[in-house]
Design an enzyme around this catalytic site. Structure first.
Site, PDB file in Angstrom:
ATOM      1  N   LYS A 238     -81.586 -12.520   4.110  1.00  0.00           N
ATOM      2  CA  LYS A 238     -81.674 -13.239   5.388  1.00  0.00           C
ATOM      3  C   LYS A 238     -82.332 -14.598   5.195  1.00  0.00           C
ATOM      4  O   LYS A 238     -83.278 -14.723   4.428  1.00  0.00           O
ATOM      5  CB  LYS A 238     -82.512 -12.406   6.380  1.00  0.00           C
ATOM      6  CG  LYS A 238     -82.737 -13.064   7.726  1.00  0.00           C
ATOM      7  CD  LYS A 238     -83.683 -12.242   8.616  1.00  0.00           C
ATOM      8  CE  LYS A 238     -85.135 -12.626   8.430  1.00  0.00           C
ATOM      9  NZ  LYS A 238     -86.047 -11.942   9.366  1.00  0.00           N
TER      10      LYS A 238
ATOM     11  N   THR B 263     -86.823 -11.234  18.816  1.00  0.00           N
ATOM     12  CA  THR B 263     -85.644 -11.686  19.579  1.00  0.00           C
ATOM     13  C   THR B 263     -84.391 -10.913  19.177  1.00  0.00           C
ATOM     14  O   THR B 263     -83.312 -11.168  19.714  1.00  0.00           O
ATOM     15  CB  THR B 263     -85.392 -13.183  19.339  1.00  0.00           C
ATOM     16  OG1 THR B 263     -85.117 -13.360  17.937  1.00  0.00           O
ATOM     17  CG2 THR B 263     -86.585 -14.019  19.728  1.00  0.00           C
TER      18      THR B 263
ATOM     19  N   GLY C  14     -82.605 -11.200  16.573  1.00  0.00           N
ATOM     20  CA  GLY C  14     -81.639 -11.932  15.742  1.00  0.00           C
ATOM     21  C   GLY C  14     -81.469 -11.247  14.390  1.00  0.00           C
ATOM     22  O   GLY C  14     -80.350 -11.080  13.900  1.00  0.00           O
TER      23      GLY C  14
HETATM   24  C1  R5P Z   1     -89.856 -10.505   9.785  1.00  0.00           C
HETATM   25  O1  R5P Z   1     -90.472 -10.677   8.742  1.00  0.00           O
HETATM   26  C2  R5P Z   1     -90.079  -9.300  10.645  1.00  0.00           C
HETATM   27  O2  R5P Z   1     -90.238  -8.139   9.901  1.00  0.00           O
HETATM   28  C3  R5P Z   1     -88.960  -9.110  11.627  1.00  0.00           C
HETATM   29  O3  R5P Z   1     -87.754  -8.943  10.916  1.00  0.00           O
HETATM   30  C4  R5P Z   1     -88.821 -10.308  12.538  1.00  0.00           C
HETATM   31  O4  R5P Z   1     -90.057 -10.706  13.061  1.00  0.00           O
HETATM   32  C5  R5P Z   1     -87.893  -9.980  13.660  1.00  0.00           C
HETATM   33  O5  R5P Z   1     -87.699 -11.136  14.435  1.00  0.00           O
HETATM   34  P1  R5P Z   1     -86.400 -11.293  15.301  1.00  0.00           P
HETATM   35  O6  R5P Z   1     -86.160  -9.986  15.987  1.00  0.00           O
HETATM   36  O7  R5P Z   1     -86.731 -12.404  16.268  1.00  0.00           O
HETATM   37  O8  R5P Z   1     -85.270 -11.665  14.385  1.00  0.00           O
END
Ligand code: R5P
Length: 310
Positions: A191, A222, A224
């Site tokens: 990612k 969020t 994403g």
């Molecule tokens: C990232 O390091 C976290 O473990 C989560 O994957 C992230 O904070 C999720 O954020 P979002 O749901 O906004 O993509």
């Protein structure tokens, strides 16, 4: 339980009540109110002198939840509690754990400092964003995993040729643990974040074609990350896709994104209160109340909590 008091702030009273129910105790009476200008007022309405006090409060937004927790700790200390344990099911500000850009704050360390300054003697938490955040505290930290709660849930499902998918490299260790317990294979999503809160899947490392997939993460903000991961897995031929994440922040477009993504079920825990407008049909909320109640009971009676990791 002798000399024991369980207090709750306002951030997640249902979880505190669930913990109390498992322990067979009543929550300690506390007044939590506001002055006309919004300033927070707390008062502990029972004698807690010499008591082993546990305060339940996740530090999810709004930031008032943090201040309320600090005030409760301060009130407990000034009321001569023998020991204060902060039960913080979600560690808000934990993503700000290093200085990765010039002139930024390290919010996770600042919060740890504030909790200690207020007078907490111990901390009990679940699935910190990084395990090493334990080192930000100089008081003892019991760091639990929600994995046993999720694993019990997925063992009841008949998942076929399971692949546990880490939605980014940081989640790989957690995913490996799930894969081991659920006898699944492991895949990792590459990612990228072109901008804050924007997730882009570049590649998937591992075989997912024709297999059920379980995406595991510590939090969904969020959405994403998991929604884009699910789409990438579907494009690669994945069969049914499930998602589990301990902390359901579910902010902004999360409910909409998760409803629109090719996901059978999103399982989260109740570390954070989920208001009705953030819920959606495929959301399943599992409680960590029993897990936390055991940790509280063992801490109170000075027993090891390591059995809770199994
Ligand atoms: C990232 O390091 C976290 O473990 C989560 O994957 C992230 O904070 C999720 O954020 P979002 O749901 O906004 O993509």
């Amino acid at each position: 339980m002798q000399g024991f008091k369980l207090l709750s702030g306002t951030a997640n009273r249902p979880l505190a009540e669930e913990i109390a129910r498992h322990l067979g105790v009543e929550l300690c009476r506390v007044t939590l109110s506001r002055f006309a200008d919004g300033e927070i007022f707390v008062r502990i309405d029972e004698n807690i002198r010499g008591a082993d006090v546990f305060i339940v409060q996740p530090t999810s937004a709004p930031a008032e939840n943090i201040l309320e927790l600090l005030l409760l700790i301060d009130a407990a200390r000034r009321a001569s509690a023998a020991r204060i344990t902060c039960v913080m099911p979600y560690y808000g500000y934990s993503r700000q754990d290093r200085k990765d850009q010039p002139r930024v704050a390290i919010g996770a360390k600042l919060l740890a400092n504030m909790l200690e300054t207020a007078g907490t003697d111990r901390l009990l938490g679940i699935d910190f964003h990084q395990h090493q955040l334990q080192g930000f505290f100089d008081v003892p930290v019991d760091h639990l995993y929600a994995a046993p709660v999720f694993v019990a849930h997925y063992r009841k499902k008949e998942l076929r040729d399971l692949v546990v998918v880490a939605p980014d490299a940081g989640a790989a260790k957690m995913a490996r643990g799930f894969a081991k317990r659920l006898n699944g294979a492991l895949a990792i999503v590459d990612k990228r974040r072109p901008a804050a809160n924007v997730a882009e899947v570049v590649n998937v490392v591992g075989e997912v074609d024709g297999r059920d997939c379980l995406i595991t993460d510590d939090m969904i903000d969020t959405a994403g990350t998991v929604a884009e991961s699910a789409r990438a897995l579907k494009r690669l031929g994945a069969r049914d896709i499930y998602v589990c994440a301990t902390h359901a922040l579910l902010s902004g477009p999360a409910a909409e994104r998760l409803s629109a993504a090719p996901i059978e079920e999103v399982a989260v825990t109740d570390t954070i209160t989920i208001p009705p407008e953030r819920r959606f049909p495929s959301l399943r909320v599992l409680s960590v109340g029993e897990l936390l109640s055991k940790a509280v009971r063992y801490t109170h009676s000075d027993q090891s909590v390591s059995s809770l990791f199994d």
